[in-house]
Scaffold this active site. Structure first.
Site, short mmCIF file in Angstrom:
data_model
loop_
_atom_site.label_atom_id
_atom_site.label_comp_id
_atom_site.label_asym_id
_atom_site.label_seq_id
_atom_site.Cartn_x
_atom_site.Cartn_y
_atom_site.Cartn_z
N THR A 74 0.89 -1.33 -0.16
CA THR A 74 0.01 0.02 -0.12
C THR A 74 0.86 1.04 0.08
O THR A 74 0.43 2.17 -0.64
CB THR A 74 -0.97 0.08 1.19
N CYS A 75 1.99 1.25 0.67
CA CYS A 75 2.84 2.49 0.54
C CYS A 75 3.38 2.90 -0.66
O CYS A 75 3.99 3.89 -0.84
CB CYS A 75 3.98 2.44 1.93
N PHE A 76 3.49 1.86 -1.57
CA PHE A 76 4.19 2.12 -2.90
C PHE A 76 3.11 1.97 -4.09
O PHE A 76 3.20 2.09 -5.12
CB PHE A 76 5.27 1.09 -3.14
#
Length: 148
Positions: A74-76
């Site tokens: 999710t962070c990428f």
């Protein structure tokens, strides 16, 4: 797309067909799964990152893709997508991941049965919460959470 993937790849075409067939509610679930957000930004200029589809890592998802679920970072805003054999399998695996893999945020609460063995891990509190970013990898029979 990742370096070894192309828009013309059969499973990439299948992905876009299947995602296009999703209801708005399932599209929101998909966004939540891959980006931890339920809505897209209002304009192109507001996108902080581009969506990226990646090839899965490891022999398992490469050799037996229909046995594995997609993995999201999710962070990428990235999706590791196995080369599923059909649109039907693609749909089944994406919907399962989007509806059943709910602990994509860094903070989550484990049930008592899931808590066993987590007590001694760095960054995990007494109640199974972690402040680290979590990346989910769901396999046909279960779910594993890797902290980054």
């Amino acid at each position: 797309y990742d370096d070894d993937l192309r828009e013309s790849d059969a499973h990439i075409q299948s992905f876009w067909r299947v995602l296009g067939s999703f209801s708005n509610a399932n599209r929101q679930r998909f966004l939540r799964f891959v980006w931890a957000r339920s809505r897209l930004p209002g304009t192109k200029a507001e996108f902080s990152q581009r969506f990226k589809i990646q090839a899965p890592v490891g022999e398992g998802p490469r050799e037996s893709p229909d046995e594995y679920l997609p993995k999201a970072a999710t962070c990428f805003f990235a999706l590791s997508l196995p080369r599923y054999s059909s649109d039907e399998v693609m749909r089944e695996k994406l919907l399962y991941a989007c509806t059943e893999c709910l602990a994509m945020d860094g903070d989550f609460r484990l049930t008592d049965s899931e808590h066993t063995g987590w007590d001694n891990l760095p960054g995990v509190t007494q109640h199974g919460h972690t402040g680290a970013a979590a990346m989910l990898s769901a396999r046909a029979g279960g779910l594993s959470i890797q902290t980054t």
